[in-house]
Structures are given as structure tokens and as C-alpha cells.
Design a protein around this motif. Structure first.
Motif, PDB file in Angstrom:
ATOM      1  N   LEU A  41       0.836  -1.178   0.000  1.00  0.00           N
ATOM      2  CA  LEU A  41       0.000   0.000   0.000  1.00  0.00           C
ATOM      3  C   LEU A  41       0.881   1.242   0.000  1.00  0.00           C
ATOM      4  CD1 LEU A  41      -2.618  -1.125   2.668  1.00  0.00           C
ATOM      5  CD2 LEU A  41      -2.880  -1.173   0.186  1.00  0.00           C
ATOM      6  N   SER A  42       0.414   2.296  -0.621  1.00  0.00           N
ATOM      7  CA  SER A  42       1.182   3.538  -0.675  1.00  0.00           C
ATOM      8  C   SER A  42       1.395   4.084   0.730  1.00  0.00           C
ATOM      9  CB  SER A  42       0.452   4.575  -1.535  1.00  0.00           C
ATOM     10  OG  SER A  42       0.329   4.115  -2.864  1.00  0.00           O
ATOM     11  N   ARG A  89      -4.614   9.509  -4.944  1.00  0.00           N
ATOM     12  CA  ARG A  89      -4.230   8.130  -4.650  1.00  0.00           C
ATOM     13  C   ARG A  89      -4.636   7.815  -3.221  1.00  0.00           C
ATOM     14  NH1 ARG A  89       0.581   7.533  -1.658  1.00  0.00           N
ATOM     15  NH2 ARG A  89       1.823   9.439  -1.412  1.00  0.00           N
ATOM     16  N   SER A  90      -4.774   6.530  -2.953  1.00  0.00           N
ATOM     17  CA  SER A  90      -5.101   6.064  -1.605  1.00  0.00           C
ATOM     18  C   SER A  90      -3.837   5.540  -0.945  1.00  0.00           C
ATOM     19  CB  SER A  90      -6.159   4.965  -1.656  1.00  0.00           C
ATOM     20  OG  SER A  90      -7.353   5.439  -2.241  1.00  0.00           O
ATOM     21  N   TYR A  91      -3.772   5.657   0.360  1.00  0.00           N
ATOM     22  CA  TYR A  91      -2.592   5.170   1.080  1.00  0.00           C
ATOM     23  C   TYR A  91      -3.022   4.610   2.430  1.00  0.00           C
ATOM     24  CZ  TYR A  91      -2.845   9.505   3.841  1.00  0.00           C
ATOM     25  OH  TYR A  91      -3.264  10.521   4.664  1.00  0.00           O
ATOM     26  N   GLY A  95      -7.250   3.215   3.861  1.00  0.00           N
ATOM     27  CA  GLY A  95      -7.650   3.798   2.588  1.00  0.00           C
ATOM     28  C   GLY A  95      -7.786   5.299   2.606  1.00  0.00           C
ATOM     29  N   ARG A  97      -6.930   9.187   1.671  1.00  0.00           N
ATOM     30  CA  ARG A  97      -6.791   9.750   0.333  1.00  0.00           C
ATOM     31  C   ARG A  97      -5.824  10.930   0.327  1.00  0.00           C
ATOM     32  NH1 ARG A  97     -13.167   9.896  -1.622  1.00  0.00           N
ATOM     33  NH2 ARG A  97     -13.477   7.621  -1.664  1.00  0.00           N
ATOM     34  N   HIS A 132      -7.676   2.285 -10.028  1.00  0.00           N
ATOM     35  CA  HIS A 132      -7.327   2.919  -8.768  1.00  0.00           C
ATOM     36  C   HIS A 132      -7.738   2.077  -7.568  1.00  0.00           C
ATOM     37  CE1 HIS A 132      -6.674   6.502 -11.226  1.00  0.00           C
ATOM     38  NE2 HIS A 132      -6.113   7.070 -10.186  1.00  0.00           N
ATOM     39  N   VAL A 134      -7.855  -0.989  -4.839  1.00  0.00           N
ATOM     40  CA  VAL A 134      -6.730  -1.589  -4.116  1.00  0.00           C
ATOM     41  C   VAL A 134      -6.297  -2.907  -4.747  1.00  0.00           C
ATOM     42  CG1 VAL A 134      -6.003  -2.556  -1.905  1.00  0.00           C
ATOM     43  CG2 VAL A 134      -7.367  -0.460  -1.958  1.00  0.00           C
ATOM     44  N   THR A 138      -2.626  -3.025  -6.515  1.00  0.00           N
ATOM     45  CA  THR A 138      -1.558  -3.796  -5.870  1.00  0.00           C
ATOM     46  C   THR A 138      -1.132  -4.982  -6.727  1.00  0.00           C
ATOM     47  OG1 THR A 138      -3.281  -4.943  -4.597  1.00  0.00           O
ATOM     48  CG2 THR A 138      -2.133  -3.119  -3.515  1.00  0.00           C
TER      49      THR A 138
END
Length: 336
Positions: A41-42, A89-91, A95, A97, A132, A134, A138
């Protein structure tokens, strides 16, 4: 892809629990591969140009208002950078933003075009952009990691040439799967761009969304201007280059004036040039002229969110520090 990671993890655990000797080594190898190829995950954005709600309450309020119009929630953090672009983007596991705003693009837009830009980016969440999501994101990242680990060794020795040969077939298989997944999601990604443009028009008006498309057509012109500024600072010497970012208002005003000087026929020329180039089936974004034409093909919509002069000035004040930092970064390090 995620199934392969799970199998490696399970196989490694089984080899360690019930195996011995060589199986233990094989299990350790499987576990190491599972760790390297795990879905990543970012990370949370960090840096001097990260703006939190306390830093820019007016900007966040605008983002929240636009998000409500397009049918989603706002963002948790805003990153200001020197890209001629914007993205979301999600991180993290929850989740959260992040919205990235490229100041060179933000500065050349009118107030309503900025609202359209926010509407477009947030529209990726409200329309369920597959790429976009997950799981798919990934999986693409895991495949990219596989390609990285299986990449051939440059200038190999005799033993490394054998290793390159041994990895050739797995590398081709992984690259094939990556290309397949990429093409399977391209159509959905291009469709998501059109849907996000529709949300931009709902938030800021069709006229503003179409104007945003016109500005994007001239992204190369913005880049040329920035490179010219970098070269001018370099020719003036280090001392002048250090002083230039301190006059950030002049820096950004010159960029705005440069874009304002572009005649209307140049926009039309860019549209026609885009039409001649045709539609690239392997591009994540459809051609800009097609996106603009799609916006104008339907009935025009009025703005649901208005960015008046007072609000624009308050947001500009909140971005003042970021404008200084980004200008300094552009002059010192360039744009790419």
C-alpha cells in the motif's frame, strides 16, 4: 497475482513446519519471495509541501464541497508539487486519500477551471475507477516487482549469463501477464476519464471543464516556459538563482502571463493536431480533444461550486509557502 503470493507464503510455512534439510531452505526462499512480492500500500505523503487541514482550511473546504457534489468524500492530505498535473491516490490500511496538486498547472487555470480540476480528480473515486482500486493496483505493483527481480543482469559474467538464460522464460511469462492485465483494465481506465470529466462539468460547469481540457492541450508550452526559467536562472549565476525564488509572485505571474498570451488559434491547432494523431489504444488517458468533444456534445451544465474572488485570495494565501518552495525547487533542480 495475490494468489501466487499466498501460495508462496503457505508453501514456505509448510516447508518450515514439516520439512527438513533442503526443504527448510526452500521454505525460507518461498517466504522471502512472499515478503518481496506482498501487496504494498502507498505510504503516507511526507515532505515540506504537504498541506494538512490546519494549514489550508479554505482549500480543504473547497475540496470537501466539490467532493459532496460529485458524490464522494474529501481527501485526508494535499500534496503540492512541481508537476504539470494533478492526481489522487489512496494510502495506508484505512484507505486514506491524498490529492496531489501540481502548482504549474494550478496557477495557469481560472478559478472555475480549478474547481473542474478538483471535480475530475475526485470523480475517480465516485465512479469506481478499476485501476485505482486496491486489488488491481496492488496486483499491477506486484507484477512490476516480479519484472524487477527477474530483469536480466547487465554486463553479465559467465555465471550471470546462465542466470539470465534461466530467468528468460519466467520473465517473459510475467511480462505477458503484466501486459494482459494492463490491457484488460485500459478500457475501464479510459472510460473512467470520461466519467471524471462529467463530474468536473457538474462541479464547475461545462464551460470550465472544456477550458480545463484546453489548458491541458498546452501542457508542453508550460514545460517549455519552466525550462526557460531554469536556464535563465542558471545563466544568471548561482547568486541570481538563489534570489529568484524569493520573488515567487513574479515567477508565477510570468507563467500566467505566458499562458494568457497564447492566441485562440493555437488551441484550435492543438485540437486538430490531436485529431490527426488519432486514438492511442494503449494510453491510460483518451486524447484530450476527444474528451473535450465529449463534454461539449451534451447539454451544458451550470456550476454547482463557485470559486469567487475572496475565496480565491484566501486559498492563494494558504498556498503562499508552497508557492515559494515549489518555485525554489523548479529553479534549483528543474522540473524532471
Amino acid at each position: 497475482m495475490h494468489g501466487v503470493t499466498v501460495v508462496l507464503l503457505a508453501g514456505g510455512v509448510l516447508c518450515l513446519v514439516w520439512g527438513s534439510g533442503g526443504l527448510v531452505l526452500l521454505g525460507l526462499f518461498f517466504l522471502a519471495m512472499a515478503v518481496m512480492l506482498r501487496p504494498r500500500l502507498s505510504a503516507r505523503p511526507e515532505g515540506e509541501t504537504v498541506l494538512h487541514r490546519a494549514d489550508a482550511p479554505e482549500l480543504y473546504a473547497l475540496v470537501d464541497e466539490v467532493a459532496q457534489v460529485v458524490g464522494t468524500r474529501g481527501v485526508d492530505v494535499i500534496v503540492v508539487d512541481k508537476e504539470i498535473n494533478a492526481s489522487v491516490r489512496s494510502y495506508g490500511l484505512r484507505g486514506r486519500r491524498a490529492l496531489s496538486l501540481g502548482l504549474p498547472l494550478w496557477e495557469v487555470l481560472t478559478p472555475q477551471q480549478r474547481v473542474a480540476l478538483l471535480g475530475h480528480e475526485l470523480g475517480h473515486y465516485s465512479n469506481g475507477d478499476t485501476r485505482h482500486a486496491v486489488v488491481v493496483a496492488t496486483a499491477l505493483h506486484s507484477l512490476t516487482m516480479w519484472c524487477h527481480y527477474l530483469a536480466p543482469i547487465r554486463q553479465p559474467s559467465a555465471v550471470e549469463m546462465f542466470v539470465n538464460l534461466f530467468y528468460a522464460v519466467p520473465r517473459l511469462l510475467v511480462q505477458g501477464v503484466l501486459v494482459l492485465l494492463d490491457h484488460l483494465t485500459l478500457r475501464a481506465t479510459q472510460r473512467a476519464e470520461y466519467l471524471a470529466d462529467r463530474e468536473a462539468a457538474r462541479a464547475a460547469s461545462t464551460e470550465a471543464a472544456a477550458g480545463l481540457m484546453d489548458r491541458l492541450l498546452l501542457a508542453d508550452s508550460v514545460e517549455v516556459f519552466l525550462r526557460r526559467e531554469v536556464n535563465s536562472a542558471a545563466l544568471a549565476g548561482r547568486r541570481s538563482a538563489r534570489r529568484a525564488p524569493d520573488r515567487t509572485d513574479e515567477f508565477w505571474e510570468r507563467l500566467t502571463a505566458h499562458m494568457a498570451s497564447v492566441p485562440e488559434h493555437e488551441y484550435e491547432r492543438q485540437r486538430r493536431a490531436g485529431a490527426r494523431r488519432g486514438h492511442s489504444v494503449d494510453a491510460t488517458h483518451p486524447p484530450t480533444h476527444l474528451r473535450r468533444a465529449c463534454l461539449l456534445s451534451g447539454p451544458p451544465t451550470e456550476a454547482a461550486v463557485a470559486l469567487d474572488e475572496g475565496r480565491r485570495r484566501r486559498i492563494a494565501a494558504e498556498l503562499a509557502r508552497a508557492r515559494t518552495e515549489v518555485a525554489r525547487s523548479i529553479v534549483r533542480d528543474g522540473i524532471g
